[in-house]
Design an enzyme around this catalytic site. Sequence first.
Site, PDB file in Angstrom:
ATOM      1  N   CYS A  58       0.851  -6.791 -11.588  1.00 33.84           N
ATOM      2  CA  CYS A  58      -0.148  -6.804 -12.426  1.00 33.84           C
ATOM      3  C   CYS A  58      -1.083  -5.807 -12.861  1.00 33.84           C
ATOM      4  CB  CYS A  58      -0.874  -8.219 -12.471  1.00 33.84           C
ATOM      5  SG  CYS A  58      -1.961  -8.460 -11.276  1.00 33.84           S
ATOM      6  N   HIS A 110      -5.187 -11.661 -10.495  1.00 34.91           N
ATOM      7  CA  HIS A 110      -4.044 -11.456 -11.831  1.00 34.91           C
ATOM      8  C   HIS A 110      -4.986 -10.597 -13.127  1.00 34.91           C
ATOM      9  CE1 HIS A 110      -0.248 -11.592 -13.826  1.00 34.91           C
ATOM     10  NE2 HIS A 110      -0.955 -11.758 -14.761  1.00 34.91           N
ATOM     11  N   HIS A 148       1.022  -8.337 -19.913  1.00 38.55           N
ATOM     12  CA  HIS A 148       0.889  -8.261 -18.477  1.00 38.55           C
ATOM     13  C   HIS A 148       2.168  -8.456 -17.621  1.00 38.55           C
ATOM     14  CE1 HIS A 148       1.145 -13.121 -17.740  1.00 38.55           C
ATOM     15  NE2 HIS A 148       1.620 -12.746 -19.005  1.00 38.55           N
TER      16      HIS A 148
END
Length: 327
Positions: free
Chosen positions: A242, A290, A302
């Site tokens: 990420c 994240h 993402h």
Amino acid sequence: MTRDRKRLIAGAAGIAAIGVAGIIPAMPAQADPDIDDVRKKVDKLYTQAEAANEDYSNAKLRLQDLKDQLEDLSADEKRQSKELDKIRAELRDSVLRQFEGSDVSAVGQVITSEDPQEFLAGLSTVSSYNALQADLLARYNTEAEALQVRREATEDAKSQMAKVKTTMQQKKSEIDKKYEAAQAELDELEADELEEFQSTDTSIPSNLPPPSGRAKVAVDYALAQVGDSYVYGATGTESWDCSGLTMGAWGQAGVGLPHSSSAQYSSGPQVSRDQLAPGDLVFYYSPISHVGIYIGNGMIVHASNPSTGVKVSPMDEMPYTGAVRPG
């Protein structure tokens, strides 16, 4: 035993077996795993693995800081040592001049000492100590103390580096274990169920608001990676995690970001939800583990997880923590 008696015993045993069979229930067949249950388990394992990956990334950043610090300390230590050698030579010359023409056996013991503390201790025994230049002695003592401080700092940095490396190994092991456990769950699915689980919509919404400036470069680059795979610790160009994706996207726009979602949270001013603009970084979970890039209309792009890779998702698909505007 007579034939009739044998028949009687055999018949009784058969009746008993039937009776026992009637009492003990049959074991049910192993039920196929429910795909929703598997999804919950796997998503949890992926989240745990990503949290460990975040710890690993932060430890990696810390290790680099320590390496830079150690390099600076080593350079300072060399400079300090050279300066100390220079002053030591000046002091030796001064002592020799004071004792020129006399018995210098005691002096020889002083001037041959390489250890700073031994040098000073020996120097204090020389009868002409008070005649030596006070500022020269003060300089030597100061430089000797400074060199010792740097040596201790160097050893401390090396010790910290060893601890950080151990942490990285532990976190890497944790990532592998969580990922393997997730794969074991997925292996229980039928082929069609696994295909359904890993199916990803790689389409990009057509009604997105146009980003501007450097944010446009970052958003366009991130969207161009949709469909790429997710790999823990990857920074492109075909696989990402990420923070690797957000780092790569904003790097294309000329903005440097660390390879850590929690560290990226400090990369710019925080933005409220109602002020989000395309290009803003959106963060998830507590502690943060994240990050994605906001693209407008309540959507983010993402690097999601190993099953679905880089994709476009609703921004509320995960527990929202906050947002930052880089650059």
